[in-house]
Design a protein around this motif. Structure first.
Motif, PDB file in Angstrom:
ATOM      1  N   CYS A  49       0.933  -1.275  -0.572  1.00  0.00           N
ATOM      2  CA  CYS A  49       0.096   0.227  -0.017  1.00  0.00           C
ATOM      3  C   CYS A  49       0.915   0.942  -0.048  1.00  0.00           C
ATOM      4  O   CYS A  49       2.117   1.321   0.810  1.00  0.00           O
ATOM      5  CB  CYS A  49      -0.653  -0.032   1.373  1.00  0.00           C
ATOM      6  N   CYS A 100      -5.202   2.795   1.844  1.00  0.00           N
ATOM      7  CA  CYS A 100      -5.599   1.472   1.551  1.00  0.00           C
ATOM      8  C   CYS A 100      -6.623   0.667   2.147  1.00  0.00           C
ATOM      9  O   CYS A 100      -5.875   0.641   3.468  1.00  0.00           O
ATOM     10  CB  CYS A 100      -5.442   0.681   0.566  1.00  0.00           C
ATOM     11  N   HIS A 115     -12.134  -3.159  -2.774  1.00  0.00           N
ATOM     12  CA  HIS A 115     -12.390  -1.965  -2.421  1.00  0.00           C
ATOM     13  C   HIS A 115     -13.732  -1.929  -1.417  1.00  0.00           C
ATOM     14  O   HIS A 115     -14.265  -1.017  -1.540  1.00  0.00           O
ATOM     15  CB  HIS A 115     -12.724  -0.812  -3.456  1.00  0.00           C
TER      16      HIS A 115
END
Length: 194
Positions: free
Chosen positions: A45, A174, A184
């Motif tokens: 990330c 994230c 997501h």
């Protein structure tokens, strides 16, 4: 309905997780720590990699005052292959971070803590009660541009015996990569902390 993320004053949930150093750790292994910082992190990330050196500096700054850091990677390797345990081992060899780096393959620990993003920090006192949760800095993707280090401030205030001026912030990063879900996806009950 209980909140998704641990509330201030909550007891630290126990865990038993393998680390990149070949050992398995539980909460009891850090019983000598005056403060325990548990943070959810990962390998790839940009908010993690952009702020790891600030996290390192914070961990080193407070190490002499009995503060221990524990990094936990709960991301599904099926969503991001680079979050596999082998990549964790490589990353620790390369960077030699001053914390143990644990693998939460089942994601049960992420659920117990209510981890929202990477990175997401939880600070526990000597009795393992939560006194701060949220972000480390206000610009983790480019930590050099940060104006506030909330983690440093919370640790400084706690160790000085002062009330925590901002006990909760929204973690910036994230979202945790939940297994079997698109990258997501967030649980419906996961929401902003402030």
């Amino acid at each position: 309905m209980k909140p998704f993320t641990l509330e201030i004053g909550a007891q630290a949930p126990d865990f038993s997780l393998p680390a990149t150093d070949g050992k398995t750790y539980s909460l009891q292994d850090f019983s000598d720590a005056r403060v325990l910082v548990v943070f959810f992190t990962c390998n790839h990330c940009p908010f993690v990699t952009g702020s790891d050196e600030v996290t390192r500096a914070t961990a080193e700054k407070f190490a002499g005052q009995g503060v221990r850091f524990v990094g936990i990677n709960s991301n599904s390797k099926n969503t991001y292959a680079e979050d596999s345990f082998d990549h964790m081992v490589e990353r620790m060899k390369e960077h030699n971070f001053p914390w143990v780096y644990l693998r939460d393959e089942s994601q049960d620990v992420a659920r117990a803590y209510g981890a929202l993003r990477t990175p997401h920090f939880y600070c526990f006192d000597a009795g393992r009660k939560l006194f701060y949760t949220g972000r480390g800095v206000d610009n983790p993707r480019d930590a050099a541009k940060s104006s506030v280090n909330n983690l440093d401030r919370a640790l400084s205030e706690h160790l000085a015996g002062k009330p925590i001026s901002t006990p909760k912030t929204n973690p910036i990063g994230c979202n945790v990569k939940w297994d079997g879900k698109e990258a997501h996806w967030m649980p419906a009950e996961a929401c902003d902390l402030v």
